[in-house]
Design a protein around this motif. Structure first.
Motif, PDB file in Angstrom:
ATOM      1  N   GLU A 127       0.746  -1.134   0.112  1.00  0.00           N
ATOM      2  CA  GLU A 127       0.177   0.035  -0.045  1.00  0.00           C
ATOM      3  C   GLU A 127       0.687   1.232   0.047  1.00  0.00           C
ATOM      4  O   GLU A 127       0.549   2.061  -0.560  1.00  0.00           O
ATOM      5  CB  GLU A 127      -1.220  -0.199   1.101  1.00  0.00           C
ATOM      6  CG  GLU A 127      -2.083  -0.916   0.986  1.00  0.00           C
ATOM      7  CD  GLU A 127      -2.867  -0.823  -0.139  1.00  0.00           C
ATOM      8  OE1 GLU A 127      -3.346   0.177  -0.804  1.00  0.00           O
ATOM      9  OE2 GLU A 127      -3.121  -1.858  -0.777  1.00  0.00           O
ATOM     10  N   PHE A 128       1.938   1.408   0.899  1.00  0.00           N
ATOM     11  CA  PHE A 128       2.946   2.382   0.766  1.00  0.00           C
ATOM     12  C   PHE A 128       3.408   2.704  -0.773  1.00  0.00           C
ATOM     13  O   PHE A 128       3.269   3.885  -1.148  1.00  0.00           O
ATOM     14  CB  PHE A 128       3.928   2.051   1.603  1.00  0.00           C
ATOM     15  CG  PHE A 128       5.280   2.673   1.495  1.00  0.00           C
ATOM     16  CD1 PHE A 128       5.228   4.132   2.386  1.00  0.00           C
ATOM     17  CD2 PHE A 128       6.303   2.838   1.087  1.00  0.00           C
ATOM     18  CE1 PHE A 128       6.244   4.875   2.283  1.00  0.00           C
ATOM     19  CE2 PHE A 128       7.200   3.627   0.873  1.00  0.00           C
ATOM     20  CZ  PHE A 128       7.338   4.809   1.389  1.00  0.00           C
ATOM     21  N   HIS A 129       3.773   1.534  -1.336  1.00  0.00           N
ATOM     22  CA  HIS A 129       4.454   1.930  -2.624  1.00  0.00           C
ATOM     23  C   HIS A 129       3.475   2.259  -3.611  1.00  0.00           C
ATOM     24  O   HIS A 129       3.739   3.284  -4.518  1.00  0.00           O
ATOM     25  CB  HIS A 129       4.936   0.550  -3.285  1.00  0.00           C
ATOM     26  CG  HIS A 129       6.025   0.103  -2.523  1.00  0.00           C
ATOM     27  ND1 HIS A 129       6.565  -1.412  -2.209  1.00  0.00           N
ATOM     28  CD2 HIS A 129       7.233   0.723  -2.004  1.00  0.00           C
ATOM     29  CE1 HIS A 129       7.739  -1.391  -1.512  1.00  0.00           C
ATOM     30  NE2 HIS A 129       8.178  -0.399  -1.554  1.00  0.00           N
ATOM     31  N   LYS A 130       2.171   1.863  -3.359  1.00  0.00           N
ATOM     32  CA  LYS A 130       0.895   2.268  -4.275  1.00  0.00           C
ATOM     33  C   LYS A 130       0.605   3.897  -3.892  1.00  0.00           C
ATOM     34  O   LYS A 130       0.474   4.467  -4.896  1.00  0.00           O
ATOM     35  CB  LYS A 130      -0.276   1.490  -4.131  1.00  0.00           C
ATOM     36  CG  LYS A 130      -0.006   0.249  -4.824  1.00  0.00           C
ATOM     37  CD  LYS A 130      -1.336  -0.664  -4.438  1.00  0.00           C
ATOM     38  CE  LYS A 130      -1.317  -2.382  -5.079  1.00  0.00           C
ATOM     39  NZ  LYS A 130      -2.422  -2.875  -4.965  1.00  0.00           N
ATOM     40  N   THR A 131       0.589   4.255  -2.820  1.00  0.00           N
ATOM     41  CA  THR A 131       0.492   5.628  -2.375  1.00  0.00           C
ATOM     42  C   THR A 131       1.494   6.376  -2.943  1.00  0.00           C
ATOM     43  O   THR A 131       1.447   7.276  -3.326  1.00  0.00           O
ATOM     44  CB  THR A 131       0.354   5.691  -0.947  1.00  0.00           C
ATOM     45  OG1 THR A 131      -0.707   4.823  -0.417  1.00  0.00           O
ATOM     46  CG2 THR A 131       0.183   7.046  -0.267  1.00  0.00           C
ATOM     47  N   LEU A 132       2.706   5.935  -2.844  1.00  0.00           N
ATOM     48  CA  LEU A 132       3.933   6.851  -3.155  1.00  0.00           C
ATOM     49  C   LEU A 132       3.856   7.143  -4.671  1.00  0.00           C
ATOM     50  O   LEU A 132       4.429   8.057  -5.037  1.00  0.00           O
ATOM     51  CB  LEU A 132       5.202   6.096  -2.540  1.00  0.00           C
ATOM     52  CG  LEU A 132       6.612   6.636  -2.672  1.00  0.00           C
ATOM     53  CD1 LEU A 132       6.543   7.971  -1.442  1.00  0.00           C
ATOM     54  CD2 LEU A 132       7.550   5.929  -2.026  1.00  0.00           C
ATOM     55  N   LEU A 133       3.821   5.978  -5.596  1.00  0.00           N
ATOM     56  CA  LEU A 133       4.113   5.974  -6.806  1.00  0.00           C
ATOM     57  C   LEU A 133       2.874   5.420  -7.771  1.00  0.00           C
ATOM     58  O   LEU A 133       3.200   5.492  -9.064  1.00  0.00           O
ATOM     59  CB  LEU A 133       5.449   4.929  -7.214  1.00  0.00           C
ATOM     60  CG  LEU A 133       6.752   5.594  -6.757  1.00  0.00           C
ATOM     61  CD1 LEU A 133       7.880   4.449  -6.643  1.00  0.00           C
ATOM     62  CD2 LEU A 133       7.083   6.874  -7.247  1.00  0.00           C
TER      63      LEU A 133
END
Length: 156
Positions: A127-133
């Motif tokens: 989820e962090f990666h999706k939010t970030l990029l």
């Protein structure tokens, strides 16, 4: 999507000395922001980024690795791999054993507790990666990856 330049973000009055300088500083600024946010996420699970990296390497390998091999595979250079492994061992996330043929070699293995901890981190990290990029297209993500790899090739 707003396109604010680094010069504007930093409230820098004059232009950068060169395009290379601006690009390098953009990379540093972006990496710093990602590291800060990722560090906060991992602290919720009692880990540093380097500790998380060691555990991911060991889980991915699926077998014990010599500590120097782990150090070679790290995303960031770690000057004291032994101390890092000490802390993971105290948390019971890894175990160590000396090689019987060459006592200088120390093998490190992820424990069941370490694997379970990584499993808890997997979804929040995705989820962090999706939010970030996630706002970037697949084409942009591939281009970003290509460009960062290309820029690192000059530092080897």
């Amino acid at each position: 999507m707003t396109n604010i330049t680094l010069q504007h973000e930093l409230k820098k009055r004059n232009a950068f000395d060169s395009l290379e300088q601006e690009a390098a500083l953009n990379l540093i600024r972006t990496a710093d922001q990602i590291e800060n946010r990722l560090g906060r996420l991992l602290r919720e699970f009692g880990l540093t980024m380097s500790q998380y990296n060691v555990l991911r390497i060991l889980r991915g390998e699926g077998a014990p690795l010599p500590s120097l091999e782990i150090a070679d595979r790290m995303i960031r250079v770690v000057p004291a791999i032994t101390g890092l492994i000490d802390r993971l061992e105290k948390q019971e996330l890894v175990t160590r054993r000396r090689c019987e043929e060459d006592r200088r070699i120390v093998f490190v293995e992820i424990t069941t507790k370490g694997v379970k901890l990584l499993a808890k981190i997997d979804t929040p990290l995705t989820e962090f990666h999706k939010t970030l990029l996630g706002h970037l297209s697949r084409k942009d993500l591939k281009e970003l990856t290509r460009l960062t790899q290309l820029s690192r090739s000059a530092t080897k």
